[in-house]
Motif scaffolding. Structure first.
Motif, PDB file in Angstrom:
ATOM      1  N   SER A 260       0.846  -1.181   0.000  1.00  0.00           N
ATOM      2  CA  SER A 260       0.000   0.000   0.000  1.00  0.00           C
ATOM      3  C   SER A 260       0.886   1.238   0.000  1.00  0.00           C
ATOM      4  O   SER A 260       1.950   1.250   0.630  1.00  0.00           O
ATOM      5  CB  SER A 260      -0.896  -0.020   1.249  1.00  0.00           C
ATOM      6  OG  SER A 260      -1.744   1.089   1.264  1.00  0.00           O
ATOM      7  N   VAL A 261       0.447   2.258  -0.731  1.00  0.00           N
ATOM      8  CA  VAL A 261       1.199   3.517  -0.788  1.00  0.00           C
ATOM      9  C   VAL A 261       0.212   4.663  -0.809  1.00  0.00           C
ATOM     10  O   VAL A 261      -0.891   4.548  -1.366  1.00  0.00           O
ATOM     11  CB  VAL A 261       2.129   3.538  -2.017  1.00  0.00           C
ATOM     12  CG1 VAL A 261       1.335   3.483  -3.318  1.00  0.00           C
ATOM     13  CG2 VAL A 261       3.056   4.750  -2.002  1.00  0.00           C
ATOM     14  N   SER A 262       0.603   5.760  -0.215  1.00  0.00           N
ATOM     15  CA  SER A 262      -0.235   6.957  -0.244  1.00  0.00           C
ATOM     16  C   SER A 262      -0.009   7.708  -1.546  1.00  0.00           C
ATOM     17  O   SER A 262       1.085   7.664  -2.114  1.00  0.00           O
ATOM     18  CB  SER A 262       0.101   7.864   0.925  1.00  0.00           C
ATOM     19  OG  SER A 262      -0.124   7.217   2.147  1.00  0.00           O
ATOM     20  N   PRO A 263      -1.030   8.391  -2.028  1.00  0.00           N
ATOM     21  CA  PRO A 263      -0.829   9.217  -3.225  1.00  0.00           C
ATOM     22  C   PRO A 263       0.340  10.170  -3.029  1.00  0.00           C
ATOM     23  O   PRO A 263       0.449  10.831  -1.979  1.00  0.00           O
ATOM     24  CB  PRO A 263      -2.158   9.957  -3.358  1.00  0.00           C
ATOM     25  CG  PRO A 263      -3.149   9.079  -2.672  1.00  0.00           C
ATOM     26  CD  PRO A 263      -2.410   8.448  -1.533  1.00  0.00           C
TER      27      PRO A 263
ATOM     28  N   ASP B  18       8.464   8.426 -16.059  1.00  0.00           N
ATOM     29  CA  ASP B  18       9.744   8.263 -15.363  1.00  0.00           C
ATOM     30  C   ASP B  18       9.592   8.131 -13.853  1.00  0.00           C
ATOM     31  O   ASP B  18      10.606   8.006 -13.147  1.00  0.00           O
ATOM     32  CB  ASP B  18      10.713   9.397 -15.717  1.00  0.00           C
ATOM     33  CG  ASP B  18      10.197  10.774 -15.326  1.00  0.00           C
ATOM     34  OD1 ASP B  18      10.855  11.762 -15.699  1.00  0.00           O
ATOM     35  OD2 ASP B  18       9.147  10.858 -14.677  1.00  0.00           O
ATOM     36  N   ARG B  19       8.382   8.123 -13.344  1.00  0.00           N
ATOM     37  CA  ARG B  19       8.208   7.825 -11.919  1.00  0.00           C
ATOM     38  C   ARG B  19       8.407   6.332 -11.639  1.00  0.00           C
ATOM     39  O   ARG B  19       8.519   5.931 -10.480  1.00  0.00           O
ATOM     40  CB  ARG B  19       6.839   8.284 -11.403  1.00  0.00           C
ATOM     41  CG  ARG B  19       5.640   7.557 -11.983  1.00  0.00           C
ATOM     42  CD  ARG B  19       4.351   8.091 -11.323  1.00  0.00           C
ATOM     43  NE  ARG B  19       3.156   7.411 -11.795  1.00  0.00           N
ATOM     44  CZ  ARG B  19       2.495   7.762 -12.876  1.00  0.00           C
ATOM     45  NH1 ARG B  19       2.895   8.801 -13.584  1.00  0.00           N
ATOM     46  NH2 ARG B  19       1.409   7.083 -13.242  1.00  0.00           N
ATOM     47  N   PHE B  20       8.446   5.526 -12.698  1.00  0.00           N
ATOM     48  CA  PHE B  20       8.743   4.108 -12.563  1.00  0.00           C
ATOM     49  C   PHE B  20      10.236   3.892 -12.840  1.00  0.00           C
ATOM     50  O   PHE B  20      10.758   4.348 -13.861  1.00  0.00           O
ATOM     51  CB  PHE B  20       7.936   3.269 -13.561  1.00  0.00           C
ATOM     52  CG  PHE B  20       6.461   3.246 -13.296  1.00  0.00           C
ATOM     53  CD1 PHE B  20       5.621   4.179 -13.894  1.00  0.00           C
ATOM     54  CD2 PHE B  20       5.905   2.296 -12.455  1.00  0.00           C
ATOM     55  CE1 PHE B  20       4.252   4.166 -13.656  1.00  0.00           C
ATOM     56  CE2 PHE B  20       4.537   2.271 -12.215  1.00  0.00           C
ATOM     57  CZ  PHE B  20       3.715   3.208 -12.814  1.00  0.00           C
TER      58      PHE B  20
ATOM     59  N   ALA C  37       3.545   8.207  -6.365  1.00  0.00           N
ATOM     60  CA  ALA C  37       2.489   7.301  -6.820  1.00  0.00           C
ATOM     61  C   ALA C  37       1.198   8.060  -7.120  1.00  0.00           C
ATOM     62  O   ALA C  37       0.838   9.014  -6.417  1.00  0.00           O
ATOM     63  CB  ALA C  37       2.237   6.221  -5.776  1.00  0.00           C
ATOM     64  N   GLN C  38       0.522   7.620  -8.154  1.00  0.00           N
ATOM     65  CA  GLN C  38      -0.749   8.196  -8.535  1.00  0.00           C
ATOM     66  C   GLN C  38      -1.849   7.151  -8.415  1.00  0.00           C
ATOM     67  O   GLN C  38      -1.580   5.946  -8.396  1.00  0.00           O
ATOM     68  CB  GLN C  38      -0.678   8.751  -9.966  1.00  0.00           C
ATOM     69  CG  GLN C  38       0.362   9.830 -10.148  1.00  0.00           C
ATOM     70  CD  GLN C  38       0.394  10.397 -11.550  1.00  0.00           C
ATOM     71  OE1 GLN C  38      -0.402  10.024 -12.414  1.00  0.00           O
ATOM     72  NE2 GLN C  38       1.321  11.328 -11.788  1.00  0.00           N
TER      73      GLN C  38
END
Lengths: 110, 122
Positions: free
Chosen positions: A11-14, A62-64, A80-81
């Motif tokens: 789990s990750v926050s936006p 490029d966030r990956f 993360a979006q």
């Protein structure tokens, strides 16, 4: 037979950063295993994200990013979006023409 | 841009052979830079590599399926096929065809079909 291991869920926050990993039941992952990463949303075909450990496929934001962290391959999502909420699979080449997928990580963004 | 499209029966009876075809457009299956693969996904589960073939005819199969799998090419129609024999309900899955890119230090699955659901049931 060697098993490719992934976290079942994460789990990750936006806006946050998350690192998913891909390991081997015995041994270490290296660049020679040609680690690649695939994103899949329900009802859709997989989408190629990262190949050759750290090369982004065409059109991938490029966030990956991909890397080797310790003895595992890693996929990091920075910032993360909501639409990153998906299943993520790693794939490793075992040699002799054999490939093995990891079990997949279900990523929740909330 | 290469495109792949799976086709075949949506329902196969137990003990029979599951036949699927992948039609490739926008690229030739005889291109030496690629392998042609099949991957499946059981309902609600992860991806499973089945096997792949090279333009030379060389084939490589998952050890767990090797005894039941045949992948072959129909170059005249730019297609490749999967045959899975002696199927059971455990072979019910979405089957994907995919292209594997090889060269310049990379080796990965770069293009995917949309997938086709095959149900094994009497």
């Amino acid at each position: 037979q060697t098993v490719v291991t992934q976290e079942p869920s994460f789990s990750v926050s936006p806006g946050g950063t998350v690192t998913l990993t891909c390991g081997l039941s015995s041994g270490s992952v290296s660049t020679r295993d040609y680690p690649s990463w695939y994103q899949q949303t329900p009802g859709q075909a997989p989408r190629t994200l990262i190949y050759g450990t750290n090369t982004r496929s065409s059109g991938v934001p490029d966030r990956f990013s991909g890397s080797i962290l310790g003895n595992k391959a890693a996929l990091t999502i920075t910032g993360a979006q909501a639409d990153d909420e998906s299943d993520y699979y790693c794939l490793l080449y075992m040699g002799s023409g054999i490939w093995v997928f990891g079990g997949g990580t279900k990523l929740t963004v909330l | 841009q290469v495109q792949l499209q799976e086709s075949g029966p949506g329902l196969v009876k137990p003990s029979q052979t599951l036949p699927l075809t992948c039609t490739v457009s926008g690229g030739s299956i005889t291109s030496g830079a690629y392998y042609w693969s099949w991957v499946r996904q059981h309902p609600g589960k992860g991806l499973e590599w089945i096997g792949y073939m090279y333009s030379s005819g060389n084939t490589y199969y998952s050890p767990s399926l090797k005894s039941r799998v045949t992948i072959s090419a129909d170059t005249s129609n730019n297609q490749f096929s999967l045959k899975l024999s002696s199927v059971t309900a455990a072979d019910t899955a979405v089957y994907y065809c995919a292209r594997v890119s090889y060269g310049s230090g990379s080796y990965f699955f770069d293009s995917w079909g949309q997938g086709t659901l095959v149900t094994v049931s009497s």
